[in-house]
Design an enzyme around this catalytic site. Structure first.
Site, PDB file in Angstrom:
ATOM      1  N   ASP A 340     -24.292  48.636 -19.770  1.00  0.00           N
ATOM      2  CA  ASP A 340     -23.401  47.812 -18.971  1.00  0.00           C
ATOM      3  C   ASP A 340     -22.379  48.676 -18.224  1.00  0.00           C
ATOM      4  O   ASP A 340     -21.936  49.703 -18.722  1.00  0.00           O
ATOM      5  CB  ASP A 340     -22.651  46.837 -19.891  1.00  0.00           C
ATOM      6  CG  ASP A 340     -21.622  46.037 -19.127  1.00  0.00           C
ATOM      7  OD1 ASP A 340     -22.034  45.211 -18.298  1.00  0.00           O
ATOM      8  OD2 ASP A 340     -20.419  46.263 -19.326  1.00  0.00           O
ATOM      9  N   GLU A 395     -27.034  49.298 -15.216  1.00  0.00           N
ATOM     10  CA  GLU A 395     -26.424  48.276 -14.369  1.00  0.00           C
ATOM     11  C   GLU A 395     -25.474  48.990 -13.408  1.00  0.00           C
ATOM     12  O   GLU A 395     -24.339  49.289 -13.751  1.00  0.00           O
ATOM     13  CB  GLU A 395     -25.650  47.251 -15.218  1.00  0.00           C
ATOM     14  CG  GLU A 395     -25.155  46.079 -14.376  1.00  0.00           C
ATOM     15  CD  GLU A 395     -23.816  45.506 -14.827  1.00  0.00           C
ATOM     16  OE1 GLU A 395     -23.561  44.348 -14.494  1.00  0.00           O
ATOM     17  OE2 GLU A 395     -23.022  46.211 -15.471  1.00  0.00           O
TER      18      GLU A 395
END
Length: 680
Positions: A340, A395
């Site tokens: 993330d 990401e």
């Protein structure tokens, strides 16, 4: 991987435009090699260094002896306190070494067991140079629990279940999947009831759905323990503790093992980009300083996320984070990670207030955060070296070149990157453009605009777009009629007809044209009717929207099942015909007035008619390979909420004459708002 200098030719083979930035790429690779050398010389290499969780925190030997270690250099005294010693602040002092690591050995009880009872509460109590006493949850703790009736602050628990209660894995990991089709899921929202769902319920009720839908990878969100449920799991307090909201660590092991038995690969949504700023139950100010695990001052704080930023240039922080990755692979049998917030890690500005134009100066100039980039290189290099089956996904919104290239070729080492521009494009189209204003050239460009030699994962809508304040694609398409006209007993209105048709077309176009992998957020496969909103003060702590309404897709009278059926057919066909593994598609037609897109991939012919009201009787399309083609999937089947205007299995013979730059053509009937796949 051997630790050898980088050959500039390896970089330029992938992208000649990188030539002016070769010195910057070599520079960051040299920093990576210095760290790798340090780990090899002083720690015995990746293998020993990443086993920090076997040395730090609480470790029990086979004879019941317990050793506890904690890094807290600022403390002048440290004690282990807990239920086991009636919270006595002096009875169990720890000893500090020259590296600031405290240690305590507690011998086994006479009967041969551990002196600290399983699941009992404990803390570390420390005296600071100022004379102040602070108490913290151990940083490497593997179990924390929260009782909101008493306090939102977590309790640390000593997790050491007896052998009879420890989960034993029964299934081997499935082989590394090709053509990854990812089902992104959150255990807590995976029940239709207004409460937090459990690991056991997910195992029993949701895993079979995922398998039946034809996905081969599950990506689990919000597993690492987080203080605030509504943070979606992105404000992590205890990095080694799987969230106790959903059950015990053994329950999570059972979930992953069961998934493996179904042939499903399981990824963890890992949050190493930042940490919750909580002091009493987080890592912040762990030893009384603000710069133990984090940078001090403004450099160690994320303005937008209101959280703390790791100091990736600190030896013990690298041990903590790299061991954290290995812990989830070894302890829980996760098969890899979706990292993330990678953009925040790779740039000093963290992507705040920055639009990326794609100019290479944005990636390799002063804005690049080499500490964060090198950490990601070490993480990818170490995990792929130790566990060749591991999959890593980044990401990143910036488009950093070489993000998905191997570390030994100058890359950052991820297997895949998320194509974050694609969901943004679909939402903007549905929000701001009428159907006849859709620019097919721009749609195709966005779906195919990815870096050569680096794999991408495409998706139509992100989990963020499901959150309150935004809407899912289905909600943008059908809005309030989802409440009134989704029953087969109600008339098929123009809005519902359009919504069903475009939902299917957007999915197949994104799936087959947009990348080398595909991702769907749970519930979106059937057009989940409402947004997602976690219980919080602003909604009276309601669970009404923090759940998945499986009842609507399971109801044989509701039209949600048509979207679910199409998603199932699309995924199973992709698994059979391998288009995700195939080279990028060749697009032969983007006709703006007809609103038709035609392309070939994996020997298949994909045809889309986005026109709102025009159907074409004998539409001529080009195709490279001659032969007999037949329809293998049509979005117009009645089973998918279509009108059955196309004969499934219908055959089409090619004519050997050039058309749209292809050597052959065939003619086909394509109704408005319909897509078909033809195979030889």
């Amino acid at each position: 991987m051997p630790n050898i200098p980088l050959n500039p030719k390896a970089i330029l083979e992938l992208d000649g435009y990188l030539e002016p930035n070769v010195p910057a790429i070599i520079h960051r690779h040299n920093i990576f090699r210095q760290w790798k050398n340090t780990i090899e010389q002083h720690e015995g290499g990746y293998d020993k260094f990443t086993q920090g969780y076997r040395r730090f925190g609480f470790n029990v030997a086979s004879n019941g002896q317990m050793v506890y270690r904690e890094w807290a250099p600022n403390a002048v005294e440290a004690y282990l306190i807990g239920d086991f010693n009636e919270w006595n602040r002096t009875s169990h002092p720890m000893k500090k070494d020259s590296f600031g690591v405290w240690e305590l050995t507690i011998p086994p009880i006479a009967a041969g067991g551990c002196a600290i009872p399983h699941d009992s509460k404990l803390k570390i109590s420390m005296l600071l140079p100022s004379g102040q006493r602070i108490e913290r949850l151990p940083a490497w703790i593997k179990r924390v629990t929260q009782d909101l009736n008493i306090s939102p602050i977590y309790d640390a628990r000593f997790w050491n279940p007896p052998a009879t209660e420890k989960y034993k894995f029964n299934h081997p990991r499935p082989p590394k999947p090709k053509g990854v089709r990812i089902y992104e899921a959150h255990v807590g929202i995976s029940t239709a009831e207004g409460r937090v769902g459990t690991y056991k319920e997910f195992t029993r009720n949701v895993l079979p759905r995922i398998r039946n839908l034809g996905y081969n990878v599950i990506q689990l969100m919000a597993i690492m323990e987080h203080a605030y449920y509504a943070s979606f799991g992105y404000q992590v307090t205890s990095f080694f503790a799987a969230s106790s909201r959903y059950g015990s660590p053994e329950d999570l092991k059972e979930l992953i093992d069961t998934a493996h038995g179904m042939g499903l690969t399981v990824l963890l949504d890992i949050v190493h980009s930042h940490a919750c700023k909580n002091v009493l139950d987080g890592l912040n100010e762990f030893d009384g300083t603000d710069h133990l695990y984090f940078h001090e001052g403004a450099k160690g704080r994320h303005e937008l996320w209101d959280s703390r930023l790791f100091n990736y240039n600190q030896h013990e922080v690298l041990r903590f984070l790299l061991s954290n990755l290995r812990f989830y692979i070894e302890e829980f049998h996760f098969d890899g990670f979706r990292f993330d917030g990678v953009t925040s890690m790779m740039y000093k500005h963290h992507g705040i207030g920055t639009g990326f134009s794609g100019g290479y100066h944005e990636y390799f100039g002063d804005g690049a955060d080499l500490e964060g980039i090198v950490y990601l290189m070490l993480a990818n290099d170490a995990m792929h070296d130790l566990f060749p089956h591991v999959i890593t996904i980044a990401e990143d919104v910036s488009g950093m070149p070489l993000l998905g290239s191997p570390v030994d070729r100058g890359g950052i080492g991820f297997d895949y990157r998320l194509s974050m521009a694609i969901p943004d494009m679909w939402i903007k189209l549905l929000k701001h453009k009428s159907d006849d204003e859709w620019d097919l050239g721009n749609i195709v460009h966005t779906l195919t605009n990815r870096r050569h030699g680096e794999k991408s994962i495409s998706y139509c809508e992100s989990h963020d777009q499901a959150l309150v304040g935004d809407k899912t694609l289905a909600f943008w398409l059908m809005d309030k009629e989802m409440y009134t006209n989704m029953s087969d007993l109600a008339p098929m209105t123009p809005i519902i007809s359009r919504g069903l048709a475009l939902h299917k077309m957007i999915r197949l176009l994104t799936h087959s044209l947009g990348g080398e992998g595909y991702l769907n957020f749970e519930g979106n496969e059937f057009g989940h009717p409402e947004w997602l909103d976690f219980p919080r003060a602003g909604n009276n702590n309601s669970f009404h929207y923090a759940r998945r309404q499986w009842n609507v897709v399971d109801d044989p009278l509701l039209r949600y099942r048509y979207l679910n059926n199409f998603d199932t057919a699309m995924n199973h066909l992709a698994g059979k015909l391998d288009w995700l593994e195939a080279p990028q598609a060749y697009v032969s037609l983007k006709n703006e007035s007809d609103k038709v897109i035609v392309y070939e991939r994996a020997g298949l012919l994909f045809i889309f008619n986005f026109h709102p009201n025009k159907s074409y009787a004998d539409y001529r399309v080009g195709v490279e390979e001659p032969g007999d083609y037949r329809i293998v999937l049509s979005s117009d089947e009645a089973n998918f909420g279509g009108f059955d205007n196309i004969m499934p299995g219908g055959k089409f013979l090619t004519t050997p004459m050039e058309w749209n730059g292809r050597k052959n053509w065939l003619q086909i009937y394509i109704p408005s708002r319909t897509c078909v796949i033809l195979a030889k």
